[in-house]
Design a protein around this motif. Structure first.
Motif, PDB file in Angstrom:
ATOM      1  N   PHE A   8       0.780  -1.122   0.072  1.00  0.00           N
ATOM      2  CA  PHE A   8       0.029  -0.013  -0.086  1.00  0.00           C
ATOM      3  C   PHE A   8       1.159   1.204  -0.105  1.00  0.00           C
ATOM      4  CE2 PHE A   8      -2.107   3.472   2.280  1.00  0.00           C
ATOM      5  CZ  PHE A   8      -3.079   3.597   1.485  1.00  0.00           C
ATOM      6  N   GLY A   9       1.809   0.987   0.800  1.00  0.00           N
ATOM      7  CA  GLY A   9       2.863   2.415   0.883  1.00  0.00           C
ATOM      8  C   GLY A   9       3.580   2.615  -0.363  1.00  0.00           C
ATOM      9  N   THR A  10       3.935   1.408  -1.175  1.00  0.00           N
ATOM     10  CA  THR A  10       4.373   1.806  -2.472  1.00  0.00           C
ATOM     11  C   THR A  10       3.441   2.218  -3.458  1.00  0.00           C
ATOM     12  OG1 THR A  10       6.122   0.088  -2.054  1.00  0.00           O
ATOM     13  CG2 THR A  10       5.799   0.799  -4.124  1.00  0.00           C
ATOM     14  N   ALA A  11       2.302   1.649  -3.526  1.00  0.00           N
ATOM     15  CA  ALA A  11       1.335   2.163  -4.315  1.00  0.00           C
ATOM     16  C   ALA A  11       0.928   3.622  -4.170  1.00  0.00           C
ATOM     17  CB  ALA A  11       0.222   1.019  -4.321  1.00  0.00           C
ATOM     18  N   LEU A  12       0.867   4.152  -2.897  1.00  0.00           N
ATOM     19  CA  LEU A  12       0.428   5.462  -2.541  1.00  0.00           C
ATOM     20  C   LEU A  12       1.556   6.195  -3.117  1.00  0.00           C
ATOM     21  CD1 LEU A  12      -1.602   7.354  -1.190  1.00  0.00           C
ATOM     22  CD2 LEU A  12      -0.282   6.825   1.016  1.00  0.00           C
ATOM     23  N   GLY A  13       2.810   5.903  -2.916  1.00  0.00           N
ATOM     24  CA  GLY A  13       3.794   7.034  -3.349  1.00  0.00           C
ATOM     25  C   GLY A  13       3.669   7.178  -4.845  1.00  0.00           C
ATOM     26  N   GLU A  14       3.691   5.935  -5.521  1.00  0.00           N
ATOM     27  CA  GLU A  14       3.850   5.868  -7.015  1.00  0.00           C
ATOM     28  C   GLU A  14       2.436   6.608  -7.516  1.00  0.00           C
ATOM     29  OE1 GLU A  14       4.639   2.269  -8.227  1.00  0.00           O
ATOM     30  OE2 GLU A  14       6.616   2.183  -7.675  1.00  0.00           O
ATOM     31  N   ALA A  15       1.293   6.631  -7.021  1.00  0.00           N
ATOM     32  CA  ALA A  15       0.189   7.227  -7.206  1.00  0.00           C
ATOM     33  C   ALA A  15       0.139   8.436  -7.191  1.00  0.00           C
ATOM     34  CB  ALA A  15      -1.087   6.591  -6.482  1.00  0.00           C
ATOM     35  N   VAL A  16       0.869   9.205  -6.072  1.00  0.00           N
ATOM     36  CA  VAL A  16       1.030  10.741  -5.920  1.00  0.00           C
ATOM     37  C   VAL A  16       1.988  11.026  -7.166  1.00  0.00           C
ATOM     38  CG1 VAL A  16       1.955  12.422  -4.632  1.00  0.00           C
ATOM     39  CG2 VAL A  16       0.449  10.731  -3.358  1.00  0.00           C
ATOM     40  N   SER A  17       3.158  10.485  -7.210  1.00  0.00           N
ATOM     41  CA  SER A  17       4.129  10.929  -8.412  1.00  0.00           C
ATOM     42  C   SER A  17       3.324  10.852  -9.585  1.00  0.00           C
ATOM     43  CB  SER A  17       5.171   9.738  -8.312  1.00  0.00           C
ATOM     44  OG  SER A  17       6.012  10.324  -9.514  1.00  0.00           O
TER      45      SER A  17
END
Length: 398
Positions: free
Chosen positions: A203-212
């Motif tokens: 979830f953390g990786t997906a959230l960071g890449e989603a923001v980017s």
């Protein structure tokens, strides 16, 4: 060669016009930047982030699986087209066109099917219509709902109408993608699980890449808005005969977000329905910038440009018509629901006598066309019934 020469001549002419009118081009850029930074960027970024998370966890794939039988039986498209349509509805213009082009590259649909699917999965961002246009541009949330409903329903109607004209080409993929209705929920769950396992990000990786990813998309949108603002200002002398009656035509021709903002400013000189229909047509047209993005997404395939432009024009005209058809029913329903909420609140709080109505306008500004639109609605309903009967007969014949 002729296209190259034409593009080169237009580029030189545009550069010369900017050099001759630096102040006008600078002011146009500032206007586009203000619209993007103050309204579009803060309004769309949360939705783009949530959409990327939905993709990562397979929710969009599950919704596409639920649409698969509808796409197969009603729209004469393979079941995979349901996912493409959902991506287009939720992700905005370029997301749906890229997904449709990917199906064509994998030879899952024919060229004509890919062109139809690309045309009607090329949709504006839902949050832009519901929040930014309704609450931000017009300060009337219900108008954003009407515009979104008109854009979506007109696209589905045109997709159904064009499927009736698809002939035998639409039968290629029907049998292999048919699914039993009893396994629909299981298919949706399996699609979600498969998409989640294929993605594999935490979830953390997906959230960071989603923001980017969301910021990158908004930067691209901002670039198109700034360029469209300058193009529209430089082309004003050519469009001046039309701008006297419809001043939003210049921005709407090049970029849909800026065109919607210009059409919203037109509300001081036109009725609410006229403004809403103009915004719906602008968003359905998507502007030359949106069309060029779709062409870029379809590069490497045999999908043609002219049919896509024809679909965009047809969608724009139908979206404007659907605004007039839906205006009064949705307005009456909203006032009825807001009245019911107010009565319920008053029952729980006896001292409260204020009617809670978030929609500060009435149906008194409806144009006279509403009387004739009832006949049009009846014709559309009859056409839908005839289409359903024809599709059932074709299914029984097979």
């Amino acid at each position: 060669m002729p296209k190259t020469i034409l593009v080169a001549v237009l580029s030189v002419a545009l550069v010369c016009s900017i050099i001759l009118q630096p102040d006008a081009s600078f002011q146009a850029s500032l206007q586009g930047l203000a619209v993007w930074w103050n309204i579009i960027f803060p309004g769309l970024l949360p939705f783009l982030v949530l959409y990327e998370i939905m993709l990562a966890f397979g929710l969009v794939h599950a919704l596409g699986a639920l649409l698969a039988p509808l796409m197969t039986r009603l729209f004469r498209l393979p079941g995979e087209a349901g996912l493409v349509l959902m991506i287009g509805l939720l992700g905005g213009y370029t997301a749906g066109t890229a997904a449709a082009a990917d199906l064509r590259k994998r030879q899952l649909i024919s060229s004509s099917q890919a062109e139809r699917l690309q045309a009607y999965s090329h949709m504006p961002n839902p949050l832009f219509m519901l929040v930014i246009v309704g609450a931000g541009f017009l300060h009337r949330p219900l108008t954003g709902v009407i515009i979104a409903a008109a854009v979506w329903l007109s696209a589905l109607w045109l997709l159904l109408a064009t499927s009736l004209l698809s002939g035998k080409a639409g039968r290629i993929m029907l049998q292999s993608n048919d699914r039993a209705s009893g396994r629909l929920i299981g298919s949706a769950a399996a699609a979600m699980q498969a998409a989640r396992e294929k993605d594999g990000r935490s979830f953390g990786t997906a959230l960071g890449e989603a923001v980017s990813s969301g910021v990158q998309k908004l930067l691209m949108i901002g670039g198109f808005i700034l360029c469209a603002a300058v193009f529209a200002r430089m082309c004003e002398p050519l469009l001046s005969p039309f701008l006297t009656t419809a001043p939003f035509l210049g921005p709407a021709l090049f970029e849909s977000h800026l065109g919607a903002y210009a059409a919203a400013e037109w509300q001081q000189h036109a009725s609410s329905t006229a403004v809403a229909s103009a915004i719906a047509a602008t968003l359905a047209w998507s502007g030359l910038g949106g069309i060029l993005q779709a062409v870029h997404s379809a590069s490497g395939t045999d999908m043609r440009l002219l049919p896509f432009i024809a679909h965009r024009i047809a969608h724009a005209l139908h979206a404007a018509l659907f605004v007039f058809l839906l205006w009064k029913p949705i307005t009456i329903l909203a006032h009825y629901l807001s009245g019911s909420i107010a009565q319920t609140t008053s029952a729980h709080q006896p001292g409260l006598n204020v009617v809670l109505s978030p929609f500060p306008y009435s149906t008194s500004d409806l144009p006279p066309i509403w009387d004739k639109s009832l006949i049009t609605a009846g014709v559309c309903l009859a056409a839908c019934l005839i289409a359903v009967v024809i599709l059932k007969q074709r299914r029984w014949a097979r």
